[in-house]
Write a protein that holds these residues in place. Structure first.
Motif, PDB file in Angstrom:
ATOM      1  N   ALA A 140       0.839  -1.200   0.000  1.00 34.59           N
ATOM      2  CA  ALA A 140       0.000   0.000   0.000  1.00 34.59           C
ATOM      3  C   ALA A 140       0.868   1.241   0.000  1.00 34.59           C
ATOM      4  CB  ALA A 140      -0.928   0.014   1.212  1.00 34.59           C
ATOM      5  N   VAL A 141       0.340   2.299  -0.622  1.00 27.97           N
ATOM      6  CA  VAL A 141       0.932   3.636  -0.556  1.00 27.97           C
ATOM      7  C   VAL A 141      -0.032   4.491   0.257  1.00 27.97           C
ATOM      8  CG1 VAL A 141       1.703   5.652  -1.857  1.00 27.97           C
ATOM      9  CG2 VAL A 141       2.072   3.355  -2.795  1.00 27.97           C
ATOM     10  N   LYS A 142       0.452   4.987   1.405  1.00 21.04           N
ATOM     11  CA  LYS A 142      -0.418   5.723   2.322  1.00 21.04           C
ATOM     12  C   LYS A 142      -0.105   7.216   2.248  1.00 21.04           C
ATOM     13  CE  LYS A 142      -0.898   1.862   5.556  1.00 21.04           C
ATOM     14  NZ  LYS A 142      -0.802   1.425   6.982  1.00 21.04           N
ATOM     15  N   VAL A 143      -1.162   8.011   2.145  1.00 20.74           N
ATOM     16  CA  VAL A 143      -1.001   9.459   2.031  1.00 20.74           C
ATOM     17  C   VAL A 143      -1.765  10.138   3.162  1.00 20.74           C
ATOM     18  CG1 VAL A 143      -1.325  11.477   0.551  1.00 20.74           C
ATOM     19  CG2 VAL A 143      -0.824   9.248  -0.475  1.00 20.74           C
ATOM     20  N   ARG A 144      -1.031  10.893   3.997  1.00 31.78           N
ATOM     21  CA  ARG A 144      -1.659  11.708   5.028  1.00 31.78           C
ATOM     22  C   ARG A 144      -1.680  13.169   4.599  1.00 31.78           C
ATOM     23  NH1 ARG A 144       1.039  12.370   9.237  1.00 31.78           N
ATOM     24  NH2 ARG A 144      -0.720  12.962  10.575  1.00 31.78           N
ATOM     25  N   THR A 145      -0.547  13.662   4.113  1.00 30.93           N
ATOM     26  CA  THR A 145      -0.444  15.018   3.593  1.00 30.93           C
ATOM     27  C   THR A 145       0.512  14.979   2.399  1.00 30.93           C
ATOM     28  OG1 THR A 145       1.440  15.636   4.988  1.00 30.93           O
ATOM     29  CG2 THR A 145      -0.766  16.033   5.893  1.00 30.93           C
ATOM     30  N   TYR A 146       0.733  16.134   1.814  1.00 27.51           N
ATOM     31  CA  TYR A 146       1.614  16.235   0.651  1.00 27.51           C
ATOM     32  C   TYR A 146       3.007  15.695   0.946  1.00 27.51           C
ATOM     33  CZ  TYR A 146       4.546  18.481  -2.892  1.00 27.51           C
ATOM     34  OH  TYR A 146       5.467  18.733  -3.886  1.00 27.51           O
ATOM     35  N   ASP A 147       3.534  15.986   2.121  1.00 26.22           N
ATOM     36  CA  ASP A 147       4.903  15.561   2.447  1.00 26.22           C
ATOM     37  C   ASP A 147       4.936  14.452   3.487  1.00 26.22           C
ATOM     38  OD1 ASP A 147       3.989  17.051   4.525  1.00 26.22           O
ATOM     39  OD2 ASP A 147       5.640  18.501   4.533  1.00 26.22           O
ATOM     40  N   ALA A 148       3.837  13.707   3.612  1.00 24.10           N
ATOM     41  CA  ALA A 148       3.798  12.558   4.530  1.00 24.10           C
ATOM     42  C   ALA A 148       3.209  11.366   3.795  1.00 24.10           C
ATOM     43  CB  ALA A 148       2.988  12.889   5.775  1.00 24.10           C
ATOM     44  N   ILE A 149       4.004  10.832   2.864  1.00 25.03           N
ATOM     45  CA  ILE A 149       3.615   9.652   2.090  1.00 25.03           C
ATOM     46  C   ILE A 149       4.512   8.491   2.523  1.00 25.03           C
ATOM     47  CG2 ILE A 149       3.407   8.655  -0.220  1.00 25.03           C
ATOM     48  CD1 ILE A 149       3.066  11.481  -1.316  1.00 25.03           C
ATOM     49  N   SER A 150       3.906   7.353   2.772  1.00 27.87           N
ATOM     50  CA  SER A 150       4.676   6.198   3.242  1.00 27.87           C
ATOM     51  C   SER A 150       4.280   4.948   2.474  1.00 27.87           C
ATOM     52  CB  SER A 150       4.464   5.977   4.742  1.00 27.87           C
ATOM     53  OG  SER A 150       3.095   5.723   5.019  1.00 27.87           O
ATOM     54  N   LEU A 151       5.134   3.948   2.546  1.00 28.33           N
ATOM     55  CA  LEU A 151       4.911   2.671   1.888  1.00 28.33           C
ATOM     56  C   LEU A 151       4.735   1.585   2.927  1.00 28.33           C
ATOM     57  CD1 LEU A 151       7.852   2.837  -0.699  1.00 28.33           C
ATOM     58  CD2 LEU A 151       5.535   3.733  -0.986  1.00 28.33           C
ATOM     59  N   GLU A 152       3.753   0.742   2.718  1.00 27.67           N
ATOM     60  CA  GLU A 152       3.572  -0.435   3.571  1.00 27.67           C
ATOM     61  C   GLU A 152       4.046  -1.646   2.784  1.00 27.67           C
ATOM     62  OE1 GLU A 152      -0.124  -3.155   4.824  1.00 27.67           O
ATOM     63  OE2 GLU A 152      -0.315  -1.057   5.472  1.00 27.67           O
ATOM     64  N   LEU A 153       5.080  -2.306   3.305  1.00 32.54           N
ATOM     65  CA  LEU A 153       5.644  -3.470   2.634  1.00 32.54           C
ATOM     66  C   LEU A 153       5.147  -4.755   3.285  1.00 32.54           C
ATOM     67  CD1 LEU A 153       9.360  -2.260   2.318  1.00 32.54           C
ATOM     68  CD2 LEU A 153       7.405  -1.700   0.863  1.00 32.54           C
ATOM     69  N   GLY A 154       5.382  -5.858   2.619  1.00 32.47           N
ATOM     70  CA  GLY A 154       5.030  -7.133   3.222  1.00 32.47           C
ATOM     71  C   GLY A 154       5.907  -7.422   4.432  1.00 32.47           C
ATOM     72  N   GLY A 155       5.417  -8.285   5.311  1.00 34.72           N
ATOM     73  CA  GLY A 155       6.181  -8.670   6.498  1.00 34.72           C
ATOM     74  C   GLY A 155       6.233  -7.594   7.565  1.00 34.72           C
ATOM     75  N   GLY A 156       5.311  -6.651   7.533  1.00 34.99           N
ATOM     76  CA  GLY A 156       5.257  -5.619   8.568  1.00 34.99           C
ATOM     77  C   GLY A 156       6.307  -4.529   8.429  1.00 34.99           C
ATOM     78  N   ARG A 157       6.959  -4.419   7.312  1.00 33.02           N
ATOM     79  CA  ARG A 157       7.964  -3.378   7.109  1.00 33.02           C
ATOM     80  C   ARG A 157       7.302  -2.137   6.491  1.00 33.02           C
ATOM     81  NH1 ARG A 157      13.004  -5.952   4.080  1.00 33.02           N
ATOM     82  NH2 ARG A 157      14.322  -5.023   5.669  1.00 33.02           N
ATOM     83  N   SER A 158       7.932  -0.977   6.682  1.00 34.87           N
ATOM     84  CA  SER A 158       7.373   0.268   6.168  1.00 34.87           C
ATOM     85  C   SER A 158       8.492   1.223   5.770  1.00 34.87           C
ATOM     86  CB  SER A 158       6.467   0.930   7.214  1.00 34.87           C
ATOM     87  OG  SER A 158       7.230   1.324   8.353  1.00 34.87           O
ATOM     88  N   VAL A 159       8.147   2.163   4.923  1.00 33.96           N
ATOM     89  CA  VAL A 159       9.094   3.185   4.463  1.00 33.96           C
ATOM     90  C   VAL A 159       8.408   4.538   4.541  1.00 33.96           C
ATOM     91  CG1 VAL A 159      10.482   4.042   2.538  1.00 33.96           C
ATOM     92  CG2 VAL A 159      10.190   1.566   2.872  1.00 33.96           C
ATOM     93  N   LEU A 160       9.015   5.477   5.267  1.00 34.84           N
ATOM     94  CA  LEU A 160       8.534   6.849   5.260  1.00 34.84           C
ATOM     95  C   LEU A 160       9.222   7.550   4.096  1.00 34.84           C
ATOM     96  CD1 LEU A 160       6.947   9.195   6.420  1.00 34.84           C
ATOM     97  CD2 LEU A 160       8.845   9.637   8.005  1.00 34.84           C
ATOM     98  N   TRP A 161       8.454   7.874   3.073  1.00 32.92           N
ATOM     99  CA  TRP A 161       9.008   8.451   1.849  1.00 32.92           C
ATOM    100  C   TRP A 161       9.008   9.975   1.886  1.00 32.92           C
ATOM    101  CZ3 TRP A 161      11.097   5.589  -2.153  1.00 32.92           C
ATOM    102  CH2 TRP A 161      11.423   6.284  -3.330  1.00 32.92           C
ATOM    103  N   GLY A 162       8.025  10.553   2.567  1.00 29.79           N
ATOM    104  CA  GLY A 162       7.901  12.009   2.583  1.00 29.79           C
ATOM    105  C   GLY A 162       7.118  12.493   1.383  1.00 29.79           C
ATOM    106  N   SER A 163       7.584  13.552   0.726  1.00 35.11           N
ATOM    107  CA  SER A 163       6.916  14.053  -0.470  1.00 35.11           C
ATOM    108  C   SER A 163       7.412  13.281  -1.693  1.00 35.11           C
ATOM    109  CB  SER A 163       7.195  15.546  -0.658  1.00 35.11           C
ATOM    110  OG  SER A 163       8.536  15.747  -1.053  1.00 35.11           O
TER     111      SER A 163
END
Length: 264
Positions: A204-227
């Motif tokens: 999943a690609v999660k969007v809260r605001t313009y500069d708060a976009i994150s990635l949900e990976l398999g196995g419970g891992r995540s990436v804070l990408w920002g903008s």
């Protein structure tokens, strides 16, 4: 020596023949010229009849190529090509516009005449890069941020787009500046910049605001990408960070010059 007098010049002008086009044609030449004119008229009329009135150059079949999800029959029905019409009179621009309007999954279509009896439709379909959940179905979003189709089954390998937009505090100000459609396009930019190895594991690609976009990976891992800015730099940093910390569960590349990882 004195030149010719006015009377002499007048006599010479009367004796000289007139310009060739004004000279009287002989009966034989006149007949030949008339025959040539009639032949040209007949050829032109015959050409027009062959193109528009004859049964030889009529639309008898419509071929479709390039479809993946759509069926050729769906394309033919939406194109509504007038079978039996003269091939030269078919409005190919109107066919293309009708297909894009009736079938939003089509990104591009070329309608071409296939002499002597066919119309060819070369279709390029849109590819989903993100999915938006809508009830029990999924809306497909392409690389331009266009929501083009609703399907009951999620295509494999396409991550969900989760818009969890906050309407309080600074997040509300961001939402006023960047509306939902703009945020969807930003999420598409992020999805396109993610390294191939990470994209395969992105759920999943999660969007809260313009500069708060994150990635949900398999196995419970995540990436804070920002903008979505600096996508290439963030992709390189993320790849290096995952190699350096293979057991980490959370990665932060929102500021690519100062990445971080945590959890194990």
């Amino acid at each position: 020596m004195a030149g010719p007098t006015t009377a002499e010049r007048g006599e010479r002008q009367q004796d000289s023949p007139g310009p060739l086009p004004l000279r009287r044609l002989s009966p034989r030449r006149a007949r030949v010229l008339l025959a040539l004119v009639l032949a040209l008229v007949l050829c032109a009329s015959g050409g027009v009849w062959v193109l528009y009135g004859s049964p030889w150059l009529r639309v008898r079949h419509v071929s479709v190529s390039g479809t993946r999800v759509l069926t050729p029959q769906q394309v033919r029905e939406a194109a509504d090509v007038p079978l039996g019409a003269s091939l030269v009179s078919v409005d190919t621009d109107a066919i293309e516009a009708r297909l894009r309007r009736e079938l939003p999954r089509i990104r591009r279509v070329d309608a071409v005449r296939s002499w002597p009896h066919g119309i060819g439709l070369k279709v390029t379909e849109r590819n989903p890069v993100l999915l938006v959940r809508k009830g029990g179905n999924f809306v497909e979003v392409d690389s331009e941020g266009v929501r083009f189709a609703t399907v009951s089954d999620a295509p494999k390998g396409v991550p969900l787009l989760e818009l969890t937009l906050s309407r309080a505090g600074s997040a509300a100000a961001s939402l006023r500046r960047f509306d939902e459609d703009r945020l969807v396009r930003e999420a598409v930019r992020v999805a396109g910049a993610v390294p191939a190895g990470v994209a395969q594991r992105t759920r999943a690609v999660k969007v809260r605001t313009y500069d708060a976009i994150s990635l949900e990976l398999g196995g419970g891992r995540s990436v804070l990408w920002g903008s979505a800015e600096d996508g290439r730099a963030k992709a390189r940093v993320l790849t290096a960070l995952m190699k350096a910390a293979p057991d980490a569960r959370h990665f932060d590349v929102s500021v690519p010059t100062a990445p971080a990882s945590s959890g194990s």
